[in-house]
Design a protein around this motif. Sequence first.
Motif, mmCIF file in Angstrom:
data_model
loop_
_atom_site.group_PDB
_atom_site.id
_atom_site.type_symbol
_atom_site.label_atom_id
_atom_site.label_comp_id
_atom_site.label_asym_id
_atom_site.label_seq_id
_atom_site.Cartn_x
_atom_site.Cartn_y
_atom_site.Cartn_z
ATOM 1 N N HIS B 127 0.829 -1.193 0.000
ATOM 2 C CA HIS B 127 0.000 0.000 0.000
ATOM 3 C C HIS B 127 0.873 1.256 0.000
ATOM 4 C CE1 HIS B 127 -3.904 1.816 0.583
ATOM 5 N NE2 HIS B 127 -3.362 2.647 1.466
ATOM 6 N N GLU B 128 1.897 1.164 0.855
ATOM 7 C CA GLU B 128 2.816 2.293 0.986
ATOM 8 C C GLU B 128 3.515 2.576 -0.350
ATOM 9 O OE1 GLU B 128 6.822 2.685 3.449
ATOM 10 O OE2 GLU B 128 5.157 1.893 4.625
ATOM 11 N N ILE B 129 3.983 1.447 -0.933
ATOM 12 C CA ILE B 129 4.687 1.587 -2.201
ATOM 13 C C ILE B 129 3.767 2.189 -3.251
ATOM 14 C CG2 ILE B 129 5.655 0.265 -4.119
ATOM 15 C CD1 ILE B 129 6.834 -1.609 -2.005
ATOM 16 N N ALA B 130 2.565 1.727 -3.271
ATOM 17 C CA ALA B 130 1.608 2.219 -4.256
ATOM 18 C C ALA B 130 1.367 3.706 -4.052
ATOM 19 C CB ALA B 130 0.298 1.456 -4.108
ATOM 20 N N GLU B 131 1.220 4.043 -2.750
ATOM 21 C CA GLU B 131 0.961 5.464 -2.434
ATOM 22 C C GLU B 131 2.136 6.337 -2.893
ATOM 23 O OE1 GLU B 131 -1.764 8.147 -1.050
ATOM 24 O OE2 GLU B 131 -1.954 5.959 -1.200
ATOM 25 N N LYS B 132 3.322 5.812 -2.537
ATOM 26 C CA LYS B 132 4.547 6.553 -2.851
ATOM 27 C C LYS B 132 4.668 6.747 -4.364
ATOM 28 C CE LYS B 132 9.393 6.177 -1.664
ATOM 29 N NZ LYS B 132 10.363 5.129 -1.341
ATOM 30 N N THR B 133 4.449 5.643 -5.076
ATOM 31 C CA THR B 133 4.560 5.708 -6.531
ATOM 32 C C THR B 133 3.538 6.675 -7.091
ATOM 33 O OG1 THR B 133 4.859 3.338 -6.243
ATOM 34 C CG2 THR B 133 4.950 4.163 -8.473
ATOM 35 N N ARG B 134 2.373 6.612 -6.513
ATOM 36 C CA ARG B 134 1.323 7.488 -7.022
ATOM 37 C C ARG B 134 1.711 8.959 -6.835
ATOM 38 N NH1 ARG B 134 -3.530 6.225 -3.981
ATOM 39 N NH2 ARG B 134 -3.527 4.208 -5.003
ATOM 40 N N THR B 135 2.176 9.290 -5.612
ATOM 41 C CA THR B 135 2.538 10.689 -5.354
ATOM 42 C C THR B 135 3.713 11.102 -6.245
ATOM 43 O OG1 THR B 135 3.826 9.864 -3.512
ATOM 44 C CG2 THR B 135 1.703 10.839 -2.973
ATOM 45 N N GLU B 136 4.661 10.175 -6.409
ATOM 46 C CA GLU B 136 5.822 10.480 -7.237
ATOM 47 C C GLU B 136 5.393 10.815 -8.664
ATOM 48 O OE1 GLU B 136 8.894 7.400 -7.394
ATOM 49 O OE2 GLU B 136 9.422 8.037 -5.376
ATOM 50 N N ILE B 137 4.533 9.892 -9.150
ATOM 51 C CA ILE B 137 4.088 10.076 -10.525
ATOM 52 C C ILE B 137 3.298 11.364 -10.656
ATOM 53 C CG2 ILE B 137 2.446 9.174 -12.228
ATOM 54 C CD1 ILE B 137 3.381 6.386 -11.352
ATOM 55 N N LYS B 138 2.519 11.640 -9.616
ATOM 56 C CA LYS B 138 1.692 12.847 -9.669
ATOM 57 C C LYS B 138 2.559 14.111 -9.693
ATOM 58 C CE LYS B 138 -2.458 14.780 -7.682
ATOM 59 N NZ LYS B 138 -3.050 15.128 -6.389
ATOM 60 N N SER B 139 3.584 14.082 -8.821
ATOM 61 C CA SER B 139 4.431 15.271 -8.767
ATOM 62 C C SER B 139 5.184 15.432 -10.084
ATOM 63 C CB SER B 139 5.403 15.179 -7.582
ATOM 64 O OG SER B 139 6.220 14.056 -7.717
ATOM 65 N N GLU B 140 5.650 14.284 -10.594
ATOM 66 C CA GLU B 140 6.364 14.335 -11.859
ATOM 67 C C GLU B 140 5.465 14.898 -12.961
ATOM 68 O OE1 GLU B 140 8.515 10.934 -14.359
ATOM 69 O OE2 GLU B 140 8.877 10.826 -12.214
ATOM 70 N N LEU B 141 4.243 14.349 -12.922
ATOM 71 C CA LEU B 141 3.272 14.799 -13.918
ATOM 72 C C LEU B 141 3.001 16.290 -13.787
ATOM 73 C CD1 LEU B 141 0.471 12.154 -14.314
ATOM 74 C CD2 LEU B 141 1.444 13.575 -16.126
ATOM 75 N N ASP B 142 2.839 16.712 -12.544
ATOM 76 C CA ASP B 142 2.559 18.125 -12.290
ATOM 77 C C ASP B 142 3.694 18.989 -12.811
ATOM 78 O OD1 ASP B 142 0.173 17.557 -11.257
ATOM 79 O OD2 ASP B 142 0.712 17.851 -9.130
ATOM 80 N N ALA B 143 4.918 18.506 -12.510
ATOM 81 C CA ALA B 143 6.088 19.287 -12.925
ATOM 82 C C ALA B 143 6.099 19.407 -14.438
ATOM 83 C CB ALA B 143 7.355 18.575 -12.428
ATOM 84 N N LYS B 144 5.885 18.253 -15.068
ATOM 85 C CA LYS B 144 5.928 18.253 -16.531
ATOM 86 C C LYS B 144 4.822 19.127 -17.085
ATOM 87 C CE LYS B 144 8.379 14.558 -18.505
ATOM 88 N NZ LYS B 144 8.448 13.114 -18.609
ATOM 89 N N HIS B 145 3.684 18.995 -16.415
ATOM 90 C CA HIS B 145 2.518 19.755 -16.830
ATOM 91 C C HIS B 145 2.817 21.240 -16.777
ATOM 92 C CE1 HIS B 145 -1.806 20.934 -16.587
ATOM 93 N NE2 HIS B 145 -1.868 19.965 -17.509
ATOM 94 N N SER B 146 3.378 21.668 -15.665
ATOM 95 C CA SER B 146 3.646 23.098 -15.501
ATOM 96 C C SER B 146 4.725 23.545 -16.489
ATOM 97 C CB SER B 146 4.051 23.403 -14.056
ATOM 98 O OG SER B 146 5.123 22.602 -13.680
ATOM 99 N N GLU B 147 5.689 22.656 -16.679
ATOM 100 C CA GLU B 147 6.761 22.995 -17.622
ATOM 101 C C GLU B 147 6.191 23.229 -19.016
ATOM 102 O OE1 GLU B 147 10.368 20.394 -19.210
ATOM 103 O OE2 GLU B 147 10.267 20.420 -17.018
ATOM 104 N N VAL B 148 5.389 22.219 -19.382
ATOM 105 C CA VAL B 148 4.791 22.307 -20.719
ATOM 106 C C VAL B 148 3.932 23.559 -20.831
ATOM 107 C CG1 VAL B 148 3.063 21.212 -22.200
ATOM 108 C CG2 VAL B 148 4.876 19.849 -21.148
ATOM 109 N N GLU B 149 3.215 23.821 -19.725
ATOM 110 C CA GLU B 149 2.334 24.995 -19.755
ATOM 111 C C GLU B 149 3.122 26.294 -19.894
ATOM 112 O OE1 GLU B 149 -0.403 25.220 -16.438
ATOM 113 O OE2 GLU B 149 -1.861 24.175 -17.702
ATOM 114 N N ALA B 150 4.252 26.310 -19.151
ATOM 115 C CA ALA B 150 5.106 27.488 -19.187
ATOM 116 C C ALA B 150 5.646 27.684 -20.589
ATOM 117 C CB ALA B 150 6.254 27.319 -18.190
#
Lengths: 252, 208
Positions: B127-150
Amino acid sequence: MGYATNPIKQFDIIEIFSFGSINGFDLVFTNSALMMLVSVAIISGWLILTTRGRGLVPSRLQLVSEITYGFIANMIRTSTGSEGMKFFPLVFSLFTFILVSNILGLYPYFFSVSSQLIVTVALALLVMGIVIFYGVWKNGFKFLKIFVPSGIPLVVLIIVVPIEVLSFLSRPLSLSLRLFGNMLAGAIVVKVFAGFVVSLTAMGLIGIIGAILPLAMTVALTGLEFLVAALQAFVFTILTCVYLNDAIHPGH
Amino acid sequence: MAGDTTKTDMQAQTIDQNGEEIVIKLDGKDAYGEQLQTSTQYPKEEKPFPPFDPATFGPQLFWLVISFGALYLLMSKIALPKIGEILEVRRDRIEGDLAEAERLRQKTEQAIENYETELATARAKSHEIAEKTRTEIKSELDAKHSEVEAELSKKLSIAEARIKETKLAALVNVDEIASETLVSVISKLSTKISIKDARDAVKSVVKG
């Protein structure tokens, strides 16, 4: 004639052969001696052969030996406590010897050892001898307490003690006569009815019809005698245990 | 001697005669003969009832002692110890087996317990691993998203600037084209008009 119709004939002691005599004592081997040895052979053979396999899961025959063992062991333990277990081989031998010779005596033309007075008297005296010797050897003078019931006022003791002495003295008598009388009477009664069958059938058709009733009686009495044979062996054994208990724990 | 022989002869004769008589009787009645035999035996059987006959006591006692003694020895030395041993071995075996079964049961329970705790920890971990992966992916996605948006907004602004420029240039060109068109239109119509006047006129129109 003779064996078939005379109910007394079955108790005749017949010489088979003789080992001669020592100091005028006749070592004659009779049908009585033969039946004693046959009983011993049957008991020992049965117990030793059926337990030969030492089966962890007993066979049916082995179970019979084990049940007999447990039956006698339980009887001694409940009536004398575990101290009485040193008499286990004696009580076991007594029970099996009386039981097997009683049952063998039921077989037609077999000799019934237990309907010989001297045999039952000897067995009873053996038991009482052991009771007295063991009682005195273990308890000394305290053994006399078996004549003095505890918790009875002195005045009553004057009456009770002679009664107790008398009852103790009559024990070997009752022990031996009970077995002897039961086996003797049973054997005679069965033989009387069986003798009727033999004499009546010799009289022709009417006799054969008349023989039906005594034949039925013979069959029924034979069944009863099996019960008596087992019961008397049991009674002799349990009384032995009770008397041994007196020797082990004198003073009721 | 001679007298004796005659006497015996006489006796034999009488016995013969009697014997003949008896033979005849026996032939006639068989049962009678038997009865006669037993009745003659009866007086001989004056000995006591067998169980009470003291003459039999000695030998019977002797053989009783031998047989009962043998039975006692066989029982106490061989048969009973053997049966006792069998029963004891069985009791021990049963007790041992029960103890073993109890031990195994406890072991099984322990194993089940261990399995369950392990399972719980594994579940938690996953569960922990899944949570961690999810947050990681989300942050990565967010970063990429903002980058692309910028980047996109940068590009957009550049494009907007260029559009503005182009628009301006185009507008200037429009003015020029309009002036030139005006000149050619007017000159075609009649009067000459200088390019400078035309430009001013267009300018005033555009501004107006």
